[in-house]
Design an enzyme around this catalytic site. Sequence first.
Site, PDB file in Angstrom:
ATOM      1  N   ILE A  12       0.827  -1.198   0.000  1.00 44.12           N
ATOM      2  CA  ILE A  12       0.000   0.000   0.000  1.00 44.12           C
ATOM      3  C   ILE A  12       0.862   1.248   0.000  1.00 44.12           C
ATOM      4  O   ILE A  12       0.540   2.241  -0.663  1.00 44.12           O
ATOM      5  CB  ILE A  12      -0.948   0.003   1.218  1.00 44.12           C
ATOM      6  CG1 ILE A  12      -1.873  -1.208   1.194  1.00 44.12           C
ATOM      7  CG2 ILE A  12      -1.788   1.274   1.237  1.00 44.12           C
ATOM      8  CD1 ILE A  12      -2.742  -1.347   2.435  1.00 44.12           C
ATOM      9  N   TYR A 147      -0.411  -7.648  17.042  1.00 47.91           N
ATOM     10  CA  TYR A 147      -0.767  -6.860  15.859  1.00 47.91           C
ATOM     11  C   TYR A 147      -2.138  -6.217  16.037  1.00 47.91           C
ATOM     12  O   TYR A 147      -2.311  -5.018  15.813  1.00 47.91           O
ATOM     13  CB  TYR A 147      -0.759  -7.748  14.613  1.00 47.91           C
ATOM     14  CG  TYR A 147      -1.211  -7.015  13.375  1.00 47.91           C
ATOM     15  CD1 TYR A 147      -0.383  -6.085  12.750  1.00 47.91           C
ATOM     16  CD2 TYR A 147      -2.480  -7.224  12.837  1.00 47.91           C
ATOM     17  CE1 TYR A 147      -0.798  -5.395  11.630  1.00 47.91           C
ATOM     18  CE2 TYR A 147      -2.904  -6.542  11.708  1.00 47.91           C
ATOM     19  CZ  TYR A 147      -2.069  -5.629  11.106  1.00 47.91           C
ATOM     20  OH  TYR A 147      -2.492  -4.930   9.997  1.00 47.91           O
ATOM     21  N   VAL A 182      -5.308  -7.371   2.273  1.00 49.68           N
ATOM     22  CA  VAL A 182      -4.824  -6.709   1.070  1.00 49.68           C
ATOM     23  C   VAL A 182      -3.665  -7.554   0.527  1.00 49.68           C
ATOM     24  O   VAL A 182      -2.865  -8.086   1.302  1.00 49.68           O
ATOM     25  CB  VAL A 182      -4.332  -5.273   1.364  1.00 49.68           C
ATOM     26  CG1 VAL A 182      -3.848  -4.591   0.083  1.00 49.68           C
ATOM     27  CG2 VAL A 182      -5.445  -4.458   2.003  1.00 49.68           C
ATOM     28  N   THR A 184      -0.450  -7.910  -0.262  1.00 54.29           N
ATOM     29  CA  THR A 184       0.845  -7.257  -0.098  1.00 54.29           C
ATOM     30  C   THR A 184       1.834  -8.253   0.513  1.00 54.29           C
ATOM     31  O   THR A 184       1.474  -9.383   0.855  1.00 54.29           O
ATOM     32  CB  THR A 184       0.752  -6.029   0.829  1.00 54.29           C
ATOM     33  OG1 THR A 184       0.521  -6.479   2.164  1.00 54.29           O
ATOM     34  CG2 THR A 184      -0.371  -5.097   0.394  1.00 54.29           C
TER      35      THR A 184
END
Length: 257
Positions: A12, A147, A182, A184
């Site tokens: 991103i 996280y 996403v 990535t």
Amino acid sequence: MKALITGASSGIGREFARYLAELGYDLIICARRTDELYKLRDELSNVRVRVITIDLSREQDALDLYEHLSIDGEEIDVLINNAGFGVYGKFSDTPLDRELQLLHTNICSLHILTKLFLGDMLKRGSGLILNVGSMAGFSAGPTFSSYYASKNYVVRLTEAIHEELRRSGSKVKVSVLCPGPVNTSFNDVANVKFSVGGLNPRDVARYAFDKAQKGKMVIIPGAGMKVVKFFEHFLSEKALTRMSYNVQSRKDGNGNA
């Protein structure tokens, strides 16, 4: 106009850089992987791009970044705090040193940069800060606990600052991006495999920045994640945590449930 983007070497962050370059912003791009940053700089030939190698798991690097840019007279109009990573596994099993690096990156360095650059923006009466959170920021995450907790901090901090700015009538804008999965390199770093398909990072970056410019506080890309967020209001914290465990258990990087 100038934008500072952390974690710009991939995913991103890289797509934010590409989009802002299209919009005519000069860029300061930061990450640990110098080679990837220079590749990105060479690609974005239509604007001025400054590369800074930095490791935001060290809080001092965040302080040094602000100090060096201030000394150089760099005026930041847009700050995108994108740097971050995850550590997967049961809390009792995950390595403490890696978790501390996560907390320094995801929380402490983001906090430092937000606070320092916000002060400059308030003095000028303009500016935009976009913090990259996650849908993880709305719940607990068994087997991904550090996280999730870090992204809860990012979401709540940003929401609080947004309201403070609104109450004061400031023209400075602060938003938090909360995507679901996403596509990535995040997955590889955290050693996880998502059980559902991820969004295109290019689409996420463009959607997020457009919404941030309009002053939206919490930005959730993708219709599916908006539906998930809506139905979370009808579940207890216990139910949400149990559901989260079931989702997280499918992310084992070794393919184990």
